[in-house]
Design a protein around this motif. Structure first.
Motif, PDB file in Angstrom:
ATOM      1  N   SER A 240       1.003  -1.237   0.052  1.00  0.00           N
ATOM      2  CA  SER A 240       0.158   0.051  -0.052  1.00  0.00           C
ATOM      3  C   SER A 240       0.904   1.209  -0.082  1.00  0.00           C
ATOM      4  N   LEU A 241       2.085   1.277   0.302  1.00  0.00           N
ATOM      5  CA  LEU A 241       3.118   2.370   0.224  1.00  0.00           C
ATOM      6  C   LEU A 241       3.152   2.822  -1.321  1.00  0.00           C
ATOM      7  N   LEU A 242       2.773   1.901  -2.034  1.00  0.00           N
ATOM      8  CA  LEU A 242       3.009   2.535  -3.471  1.00  0.00           C
ATOM      9  C   LEU A 242       1.982   3.423  -3.942  1.00  0.00           C
ATOM     10  N   LEU A 243       0.748   3.276  -3.319  1.00  0.00           N
ATOM     11  CA  LEU A 243      -0.107   4.092  -3.279  1.00  0.00           C
ATOM     12  C   LEU A 243       0.017   5.329  -2.788  1.00  0.00           C
ATOM     13  N   ASP A 244       0.800   5.504  -1.565  1.00  0.00           N
ATOM     14  CA  ASP A 244       1.292   6.772  -0.988  1.00  0.00           C
ATOM     15  C   ASP A 244       2.203   7.550  -1.895  1.00  0.00           C
ATOM     16  N   VAL A 245       3.259   6.902  -2.677  1.00  0.00           N
ATOM     17  CA  VAL A 245       3.948   7.343  -3.598  1.00  0.00           C
ATOM     18  C   VAL A 245       3.268   7.803  -4.821  1.00  0.00           C
ATOM     19  N   LEU A 246       2.253   7.040  -5.518  1.00  0.00           N
ATOM     20  CA  LEU A 246       1.574   7.453  -6.599  1.00  0.00           C
ATOM     21  C   LEU A 246       0.795   8.534  -6.213  1.00  0.00           C
ATOM     22  N   TYR A 247       0.231   8.905  -5.001  1.00  0.00           N
ATOM     23  CA  TYR A 247      -0.437  10.080  -4.653  1.00  0.00           C
ATOM     24  C   TYR A 247       0.419  11.190  -4.696  1.00  0.00           C
ATOM     25  N   LEU A 248       1.528  11.245  -4.007  1.00  0.00           N
ATOM     26  CA  LEU A 248       2.552  12.148  -4.023  1.00  0.00           C
ATOM     27  C   LEU A 248       3.035  12.712  -5.236  1.00  0.00           C
ATOM     28  N   LEU A 249       3.376  11.755  -5.915  1.00  0.00           N
ATOM     29  CA  LEU A 249       3.854  12.224  -7.680  1.00  0.00           C
ATOM     30  C   LEU A 249       2.533  12.822  -8.416  1.00  0.00           C
ATOM     31  N   ALA A 250       1.307  12.528  -7.986  1.00  0.00           N
ATOM     32  CA  ALA A 250       0.234  12.807  -8.640  1.00  0.00           C
ATOM     33  C   ALA A 250       0.175  14.700  -8.109  1.00  0.00           C
ATOM     34  N   VAL A 251       0.511  14.800  -6.692  1.00  0.00           N
ATOM     35  CA  VAL A 251       0.289  16.346  -5.999  1.00  0.00           C
ATOM     36  C   VAL A 251       1.358  16.911  -6.691  1.00  0.00           C
ATOM     37  N   THR A 252       2.534  16.421  -6.953  1.00  0.00           N
ATOM     38  CA  THR A 252       3.617  16.995  -7.526  1.00  0.00           C
ATOM     39  C   THR A 252       3.459  17.703  -8.986  1.00  0.00           C
ATOM     40  N   ALA A 253       2.806  16.536  -9.711  1.00  0.00           N
ATOM     41  CA  ALA A 253       2.705  17.103 -11.144  1.00  0.00           C
ATOM     42  C   ALA A 253       1.571  17.995 -11.140  1.00  0.00           C
ATOM     43  N   PHE A 254       0.384  17.978 -10.487  1.00  0.00           N
ATOM     44  CA  PHE A 254      -0.722  18.940 -10.157  1.00  0.00           C
ATOM     45  C   PHE A 254      -0.127  20.248  -9.822  1.00  0.00           C
ATOM     46  N   GLY A 255       0.647  20.395  -8.808  1.00  0.00           N
ATOM     47  CA  GLY A 255       1.110  21.605  -8.570  1.00  0.00           C
ATOM     48  C   GLY A 255       1.987  22.253  -9.231  1.00  0.00           C
ATOM     49  N   LEU A 256       2.846  21.605 -10.119  1.00  0.00           N
ATOM     50  CA  LEU A 256       3.780  22.239 -10.947  1.00  0.00           C
ATOM     51  C   LEU A 256       2.980  22.828 -12.174  1.00  0.00           C
ATOM     52  N   VAL A 257       1.746  21.979 -12.654  1.00  0.00           N
ATOM     53  CA  VAL A 257       1.111  22.512 -13.828  1.00  0.00           C
ATOM     54  C   VAL A 257       0.463  23.649 -13.165  1.00  0.00           C
ATOM     55  N   VAL A 258      -0.230  23.671 -12.260  1.00  0.00           N
ATOM     56  CA  VAL A 258      -0.930  24.824 -11.708  1.00  0.00           C
ATOM     57  C   VAL A 258      -0.180  25.962 -11.694  1.00  0.00           C
ATOM     58  N   ALA A 259       1.171  25.822 -11.087  1.00  0.00           N
ATOM     59  CA  ALA A 259       2.017  27.034 -10.847  1.00  0.00           C
ATOM     60  C   ALA A 259       2.342  27.665 -12.204  1.00  0.00           C
ATOM     61  N   GLY A 260       2.819  26.652 -12.986  1.00  0.00           N
ATOM     62  CA  GLY A 260       3.329  27.174 -14.409  1.00  0.00           C
ATOM     63  C   GLY A 260       2.269  27.927 -15.241  1.00  0.00           C
ATOM     64  N   ARG A 261       1.123  27.421 -15.220  1.00  0.00           N
ATOM     65  CA  ARG A 261       0.147  28.157 -15.950  1.00  0.00           C
ATOM     66  C   ARG A 261      -0.244  29.520 -15.297  1.00  0.00           C
ATOM     67  N   ARG A 262      -0.517  29.550 -13.795  1.00  0.00           N
ATOM     68  CA  ARG A 262      -0.740  30.765 -13.346  1.00  0.00           C
ATOM     69  C   ARG A 262       0.313  31.754 -13.361  1.00  0.00           C
ATOM     70  N   MET A 263       1.449  31.421 -13.323  1.00  0.00           N
ATOM     71  CA  MET A 263       2.604  32.261 -13.557  1.00  0.00           C
ATOM     72  C   MET A 263       2.683  32.896 -15.076  1.00  0.00           C
ATOM     73  N   GLY A 264       2.325  32.084 -15.805  1.00  0.00           N
ATOM     74  CA  GLY A 264       2.202  32.466 -17.358  1.00  0.00           C
ATOM     75  C   GLY A 264       1.087  33.555 -17.401  1.00  0.00           C
ATOM     76  N   ARG A 265       0.107  33.429 -16.542  1.00  0.00           N
ATOM     77  CA  ARG A 265      -1.124  34.296 -16.813  1.00  0.00           C
ATOM     78  C   ARG A 265      -0.559  35.820 -16.154  1.00  0.00           C
ATOM     79  N   LEU A 266       0.044  35.516 -15.061  1.00  0.00           N
ATOM     80  CA  LEU A 266       0.323  36.525 -14.118  1.00  0.00           C
ATOM     81  C   LEU A 266       1.551  37.635 -14.587  1.00  0.00           C
ATOM     82  N   LEU A 267       2.396  36.893 -14.978  1.00  0.00           N
ATOM     83  CA  LEU A 267       3.632  37.512 -15.768  1.00  0.00           C
ATOM     84  C   LEU A 267       3.666  37.891 -17.250  1.00  0.00           C
ATOM     85  N   CYS A 268       2.816  37.175 -17.993  1.00  0.00           N
ATOM     86  CA  CYS A 268       3.004  37.515 -19.159  1.00  0.00           C
ATOM     87  C   CYS A 268       1.774  38.359 -19.954  1.00  0.00           C
TER      88      CYS A 268
END
Length: 269
Positions: A240-268
């Motif tokens: 079940s620890l594999l589920l924890d790893v996949l969850y945290l990887l998904a959170v990382t990808a989600f946060g990066l995508v949102v941050a990148g898009r928001r920065m593009g809108r705010l700065l450009c």
């Protein structure tokens, strides 16, 4: 076929190089007083461990984990402090400092005059945040080994997990910072962080909560982080620890995508 693959590889290399330049800029501007901040951030979870894990633990005794294993209360609390330390270090860099650079220093306006793109700024800042998180995690794991709360082999195995936790919360913090309007909004971040710290299986097992509250606890990112580190450092983890790893990887990808898009809108704009 080589011609089709090579441009992609070159593109990935260019992204990594430009992202690394953002991290290098932060290292180049590092001040000597910054080490005081690092030390204070490391001491906080150690003090919690000594006061609650060891002090209160002397009154509680051993705990039985869901898998049937028995550990001391200090060994139960220590991996939670490790996860919380990785979270705090990453959030401190990607919320307060990131917000200051973007809103007040206008640092990224100048960076975007170079070939560096918003998503690459996010990657570079996340890499810088992880430098802080890695220091916290390595030092705290050393404390756990010195206190015989885990074995050196398990500590080594837990280190990549702590790094992943830092990445996940760093990406989340950076995404949240792009929505902040003023310094007062950091009160909400502090409230959310402290709530997670108290109710993520840090001091009591999630099974101690009522069913509905337990479900809410188990879907939070810090609980998944605590479950991962606790399973590794106590040797009671399973598939079940594999589920924890996949969850945290998904959170990382989600946060990066949102941050990148928001920065593009705010700065450009």
């Amino acid at each position: 076929m080589v011609g089709a693959v090579l441009p992609r590889l070159v593109g990935l290399t260019a992204v990594a190089r430009r992202s690394a330049s953002v991290t290098e800029r932060n290292i180049a501007t590092l001040r000597s007083s910054y080490w005081v901040v690092l030390i204070s951030g490391f001491l906080e979870p150690v003090l919690y461990l000594l006061s609650i894990g060891v002090g209160v633990g002397a009154l509680i005794g051993d705990l039985t984990l869901p898998g049937g294993g028995t550990v001391s209360y200090a060994a139960f609390v220590a991996p939670a402090m490790l996860a919380a330390s990785a979270m705090s270090g990453a959030l401190a860099e990607t919320t307060f400092n990131f917000f200051s650079k973007m809103k007040f220093m206008k640092l990224y306006d100048g960076v975007l005059a170079t070939p560096v793109q918003p998503f690459e700024i996010a990657l570079g800042e996340l890499g810088w945040a992880m430098a802080r998180g890695v220091l916290y995690s390595a030092a705290f794991l050393g404390v756990m080994v010195a206190m015989a709360l885990t074995t050196p082999a398990r500590a080594l195995a837990a280190f990549p997990a702590a790094v992943l936790i830092g990445f996940a919360f760093g990406a989340l913090g950076m995404a949240a910072a792009t929505y902040m309007r003023s310094w007062q909004d950091f009160d909400l971040v502090g409230f959310a962080q402290f709530t997670l710290f108290l109710f993520s299986g840090t001091f009591v097992p999630a099974e101690a909560y009522p069913a509905v509250l337990r479900w809410l606890v188990e879907v939070t990112p810090l609980y998944r982080a605590v479950d991962l580190t606790r399973g590794i450092t106590t040797g009671t983890g399973d598939w079940s620890l594999l589920l924890d790893v996949l969850y945290l990887l998904a959170v990382t990808a989600f946060g990066l995508v949102v941050a990148g898009r928001r920065m593009g809108r705010l700065l450009c704009r």
